[in-house]
Design a protein around this motif. Structure first.
Motif, short mmCIF file in Angstrom:
data_model
loop_
_atom_site.label_atom_id
_atom_site.label_comp_id
_atom_site.label_asym_id
_atom_site.label_seq_id
_atom_site.Cartn_x
_atom_site.Cartn_y
_atom_site.Cartn_z
N TRP A 107 0.86 -1.20 0.00
CA TRP A 107 0.00 0.00 0.00
C TRP A 107 0.89 1.24 0.00
CZ3 TRP A 107 -0.92 -4.41 2.76
CH2 TRP A 107 -0.33 -4.52 4.00
N ILE A 116 0.19 -5.54 10.32
CA ILE A 116 -0.75 -5.92 11.38
C ILE A 116 -1.60 -7.12 10.92
CG2 ILE A 116 -2.82 -5.20 12.67
CD1 ILE A 116 -1.67 -2.32 12.56
N GLN A 117 -1.62 -8.16 11.75
CA GLN A 117 -2.45 -9.34 11.47
C GLN A 117 -3.70 -9.33 12.33
OE1 GLN A 117 -1.47 -11.57 9.00
NE2 GLN A 117 0.08 -9.99 8.70
N GLN A 159 -12.21 -12.45 11.55
CA GLN A 159 -12.25 -13.90 11.87
C GLN A 159 -13.67 -14.46 11.71
OE1 GLN A 159 -9.08 -14.58 12.71
NE2 GLN A 159 -8.40 -13.20 14.34
N ASP A 201 -2.81 -17.90 14.75
CA ASP A 201 -3.19 -17.16 15.97
C ASP A 201 -4.40 -17.80 16.66
OD1 ASP A 201 -5.64 -15.82 14.77
OD2 ASP A 201 -4.10 -15.03 13.45
N ASP A 220 -6.55 -18.49 5.83
CA ASP A 220 -6.34 -17.28 6.64
C ASP A 220 -4.87 -16.90 6.54
OD1 ASP A 220 -6.32 -15.27 8.48
OD2 ASP A 220 -6.30 -16.60 10.21
N GLN A 270 -8.47 -15.19 2.19
CA GLN A 270 -8.21 -13.78 2.45
C GLN A 270 -8.02 -13.11 1.10
OE1 GLN A 270 -6.22 -10.73 2.17
NE2 GLN A 270 -4.43 -11.60 3.18
N TYR A 308 -6.89 -2.91 9.27
CA TYR A 308 -6.31 -3.42 8.03
C TYR A 308 -6.22 -2.25 7.04
CZ TYR A 308 -6.58 -8.35 9.48
OH TYR A 308 -6.41 -9.55 10.12
N PRO A 309 -5.32 -2.37 6.06
CA PRO A 309 -5.09 -1.23 5.17
C PRO A 309 -6.37 -0.71 4.52
CG PRO A 309 -3.44 -2.91 4.83
CD PRO A 309 -4.44 -3.50 5.76
N1 SPD Z 1 -3.00 -7.00 5.40
C1 SPD Z 1 -3.14 -7.95 6.48
C2 SPD Z 1 -3.96 -9.14 6.14
C3 SPD Z 1 -3.94 -10.15 7.25
C4 SPD Z 1 -4.84 -11.29 7.06
N2 SPD Z 1 -4.62 -12.40 7.97
C5 SPD Z 1 -4.80 -12.10 9.32
C6 SPD Z 1 -4.69 -13.29 10.23
C7 SPD Z 1 -5.70 -13.24 11.31
N3 SPD Z 1 -6.05 -14.51 11.81
#
Ligand code: SPD
Length: 287
Positions: free
Chosen positions: A13, A54-55, A65, A89, A160, A193, A228-229
């Motif tokens: 990004w 960031i996840q 989730q 996670d 995921d 995702q 998230y972005p």
């Molecule tokens: N741009 C970040 C996308 C992250 C997607 N996965 C997150 C994991 C959460 N369980």
């Protein structure tokens, strides 16, 4: 005192950076696969960061989730076997385990360090379900696992993953989708995702175009999530069921007990998640 700001790496990004006020670094290490950071934020709880991105934050993780899990699971009439790719996670596992019909959950997470830090720093929020007797957890490369004929058959596969730079790059390839298709039971569903409409429309159009060659029904859905972005993330859903509403109309409604445990997903938002703004529809609808 001066506020410490965590700011994301801008790999996918360019020209923008999301920041969170950081109170304390709880863990920072390098696994065999990636850089792993956990910090305590001022207003979003504990935060998991992989390779600078960031996840999960404890404050808004439920949006992602719940949607990546319940969109495919409620689109299936009777899901019994589920494969989670990534998801170390434990957040997606927590959601999948809410479905009483599910008898078998296999999780293939390449990086044991992700599970370890989650059990330590997200014990009450994400890593709540690793003791579920239905779970088989393996630390393996999911692309290799699905390439070999012994991976088993599933009603739902949830991918995921992190973004397609680094260890997750292989999970966006056509071969991976073809192998997932071969690992599905009849009427099986894949949900991956699917990045962000505002930032990655060309990547999304490319993935949808390619997977349309393998699956009779492919649709894109999205959810809102502040950390998230650009505040949004989407999902590529693929079904072996050919009927036109195979994905965007839930086949089961949420029972009262489960509804008490859900903070984002409901049957109305399931349908709404597939309604795209015009700029996106023009670009990705004709798959
Ligand atoms: N741009 C970040 C996308 C992250 C997607 N996965 C997150 C994991 C959460 N369980």
């Amino acid at each position: 005192s001066t506020t410490q700001w965590f700011s994301e790496t801008e790999a996918m990004w360019p020209g923008q950076k999301f920041c969170l006020a950081q109170e304390e670094v709880l863990f920072h290490g390098k696994s065999d696969f990636q850089d792993v950071l956990v910090f305590k934020s001022q207003t979003y709880g504990n935060v998991l960061v992989l390779d600078g991105v960031i996840q999960v934050t404890e404050r808004d993780e439920f949006s992602y989730q719940e949607m990546i899990s319940h969109l495919p699971l409620y689109s299936h009439a009777n899901p019994k076997s589920v494969l989670i790719v990534g998801g170390g996670d434990g957040g997606v596992l927590r959601e999948v385990a809410k479905h009483p019909s599910v008898e078998k959950i296999v999780m293939c997470e390449i990086d044991p360090m992700v599970c370890d830090v989650s059990k330590k720093f997200f014990a009450d929020t994400l890593a709540t379900t690793f003791n579920d007797p239905r779970l088989t957890l393996m630390h393996d490369d999911a692309a290799a696992f699905l390439r070999n004929g012994d991976c088993g058959k599933y009603d739902v596969i949830i991918v995921d993953s992190s973004d397609p730079v680094g260890p997750a790059e292989v999970l966006f390839r056509s071969e991976f989708y073809e192998n997932m298709k071969n690992a599905l039971n009849p009427n099986g569903i894949v949900c991956t995702q699917g990045e962000c409409l505002w930032l990655h429309i060309d990547l999304i159009a490319d993935v949808l175009g390619r997977v349309g060659g393998f699956f009779p029904t492919v649709q894109y859905a999205y959810t809102t999530i502040p950390t998230y972005p650009s505040g949004q993330i989407g999902f590529v859903l693929c079904s072996l069921d050919e009927s036109p509403n195979a994905l965007n109309k839930p086949k089961r409604i949420v029972d009262e007990k489960t509804a008490e445990n859900l903070r984002y997903y409901n049957s109305k938002i399931h349908e709404a998640a597939f309604v795209l703004p015009s700029f996106a529809e023009k670009k990705i609808a004709p798959v």
